[in-house]
Design a protein around this motif. Structure first.
Motif, PDB file in Angstrom:
ATOM      1  N   UNK A  29      -8.205  53.073  53.517  1.00  0.00           N
ATOM      2  CA  UNK A  29      -9.495  54.001  53.434  1.00  0.00           C
ATOM      3  C   UNK A  29     -10.578  52.999  52.899  1.00  0.00           C
ATOM      4  N   UNK A  30     -11.662  52.985  53.425  1.00  0.00           N
ATOM      5  CA  UNK A  30     -12.995  52.489  52.776  1.00  0.00           C
ATOM      6  C   UNK A  30     -13.842  53.291  52.810  1.00  0.00           C
ATOM      7  N   UNK A  31     -14.462  53.772  51.360  1.00  0.00           N
ATOM      8  CA  UNK A  31     -15.417  54.793  50.891  1.00  0.00           C
ATOM      9  C   UNK A  31     -16.907  54.143  50.982  1.00  0.00           C
ATOM     10  N   UNK A  32     -17.727  54.572  51.989  1.00  0.00           N
ATOM     11  CA  UNK A  32     -19.133  53.852  51.985  1.00  0.00           C
ATOM     12  C   UNK A  32     -19.949  54.932  51.954  1.00  0.00           C
ATOM     13  N   UNK A  33     -21.375  54.522  51.710  1.00  0.00           N
ATOM     14  CA  UNK A  33     -22.485  55.599  51.513  1.00  0.00           C
ATOM     15  C   UNK A  33     -23.169  56.094  52.850  1.00  0.00           C
ATOM     16  N   UNK A  34     -22.281  56.059  53.986  1.00  0.00           N
ATOM     17  CA  UNK A  34     -22.401  56.653  55.374  1.00  0.00           C
ATOM     18  C   UNK A  34     -21.157  57.459  55.587  1.00  0.00           C
ATOM     19  N   UNK A  35     -21.498  58.417  56.719  1.00  0.00           N
ATOM     20  CA  UNK A  35     -20.500  59.396  56.922  1.00  0.00           C
ATOM     21  C   UNK A  35     -19.181  58.676  57.703  1.00  0.00           C
TER      22      UNK A  35
END
Ligand code: ADP
Ligand code: ASP
Ligand code: MG
Length: 420
Positions: A218-224
């Protein structure tokens, strides 16, 4: 087990680190390895330090101190003033200062790699300590002792077998549920730091996923999630909920910056699904990249690369561009590690569009100018659209002058310049 990756924006200050802890609390019962990048824009700031140091400019120390102070401030906010974590951070930065004062190497790439990884070492130290103090017991691991690479500093290649053995050795879930380690960095057998290329933390997470046969990354980003264009450039960008591994490889290859292009292949090889989710709206579903059986209908996927240079080559002996010329041209590009984003050949001309990386372009020109007349055209942009249609092409290219077009059934690339 799962591998989580948190990028720079997700740990840019104390509030963000607290948010990461909140997300992790929701996944407490999963065995996981958490890969973290440098905080905020630290890596860019460290590049400035390297460039000053290379020029023998004493200001590199002042810049390095500013970066240390930024980390100290985050520590103060998280742990209170005069906390023991701050001393650990000082020690990490002291080692870099010591490297700078004792180093004899003149190699830019070697020096770059010894300095730049301090961002990841500092961020993981802070996050690991904060989580341990807040009920998320974890063990901090040094990625340089697990990610074994060759000596191609700044763009090191993974030695897969050695890395797999080291990762499986060091990561033993009988001691804890959660391990924290750095993205972007690796190490040579002698213990020198190497880096995997800018934005390489996504790839690091994929390497850990591969070596540990993760159930999911899982990569957590600042986009949806993954959208059909960069939402910062394209207001109407929409979320793509499901993407096949093949499509993800294609779109990142053409430059969709949301995931590092090297990330997908190791995951695909072991059928490890990849979720791209928002650390801001962390309860939303995001995008799932996986080996889907069914056919997925994609919207047009748009990638723009600005600041391109078109390099034109023609043989000085007036001959046609033939295989021997191509061999020489490709050889030079490989030597200077300059990537062709688009290329085309005609009877007497070969052209290639490249990112405007002056040093690499100059090196390539120097290798080829004896046998080729070379012309450069700059200030061009490259538009790539996957799953294109006429309407999207016309709207994306209105008021633009097309320089070069190449298309297949799925993908069109247009090199263009704005018409003023
Ligand atoms: P990280 O903090 O993990 O390194 P990045 O900044 O590398 O995150 O990647 C996230 C950014 O990628 C987003 O802020 C967005 O501007 C950009 N981006 C580019 N193309 C896309 C796309 N197709 N979908 C979503 N985001 C994109
Ligand atoms: N910190 C590194 C960079 O900014 C690696 C990463 O964030 O992926 O390039
Ligand atoms: Mg990134």
């Amino acid at each position: 087990m799962q591998v989580f990756k948190f990028g720079g924006a997700s740990v840019k200050d104390a509030e963000s680190v607290k948010n990461v802890a909140t997300i992790l609390k929701r996944h407490e019962n999963i065995q996981k390895v958490i890969v973290i990048s440098a905080m905020g824009k630290t890596t860019n700031a460290l590049e400035d330090v390297v460039n000053l140091y290379i020029k023998n400019d004493e200001k590199h120390l002042q810049y390095l101190h500013e970066i240390r102070e930024y980390h100290q401030m985050v520590c103060d906010d998280l742990f209170g003033t005069n906390n023991p974590i701050q001393h650990k951070i000082f020690a990490i930065f002291d080692r870099i200062e010591h490297f700078c004062s004792s180093n004899n190497s003149k190699s830019y790439s070697f020096i770059y790699d010894q300095i730049i990884g301090v961002g990841e070492l500092a961020s993981t130290t802070i996050v690991s300590a904060y989580l341990n103090l807040n009920g998320i017991q974890n063990i901090w691991l040094d990625a340089r002792e697990m990610i074994r690479t060759d000596y191609a500093y700044t763009d090191a290649k993974i030695l897969w077998k050695e890395t797999e053995n080291l990762v499986q050795d060091k990561i033993d879930f009988s001691s804890t549920h959660t391990f924290i380690t750095q993205g972007f960095i690796g190490g040579t057998p002698e213990g020198f730091t190497t880096t995997l290329g800018r934005e390489g933390s996504d790839f690091s997470a994929a390497v850990f996923s591969f070596c540990l046969n993760a159930d999911k990354m899982v990569i957590w980003k600042d986009v949806e999630g993954v959208m059909n264009a960069d939402p910062k450039q394209f207001e109407e960008a929409v979320l793509i909920p499901k993407i096949s591994f093949e499509e993800a490889i294609e779109m990142t290859y053409y430059g969709a910056k949301v995931i590092h292009p090297k990330t997908i292949r190791p995951l695909q090889n072991k059928s490890i699904p990849l979720e791209v989710r928002s650390f801001i709206a962390s309860d939303k579903g995001g995008t799932l990249i996986d080996a889907f059986e069914e056919r997925i209908e994609y919207p047009p996927i748009i990638v723009r690369k600005a600041n391109q240079v078109l390099m034109h080559f023609s043989a000085k002996d007036f001959s046609f561009i033939a295989e021997n010329h191509m061999q020489e041209i490709f050889g030079a590009f490989a030597t200077s590690r300059l990537r062709m984003n688009m290329m085309q050949n005609g009877a007497i001309n070969f052209v290639a569009a490249v990112d405007n990386r002056e040093e690499k372009i100059n090196e390539t020109v120097a290798l080829l100018e004896a046998n080729f007349s070379i012309k450069l055209t700059s200030d061009l942009d490259l538009l790539t659209i996957r799953h294109y249609n006429e309407a999207i092409l016309n709207s994306e290219l209105s008021n633009k002058t097309r320089w070069l077009t190449q298309q297949s059934q799925e993908t069109i690339q247009v090199l263009y310049r704005d018409t003023y």
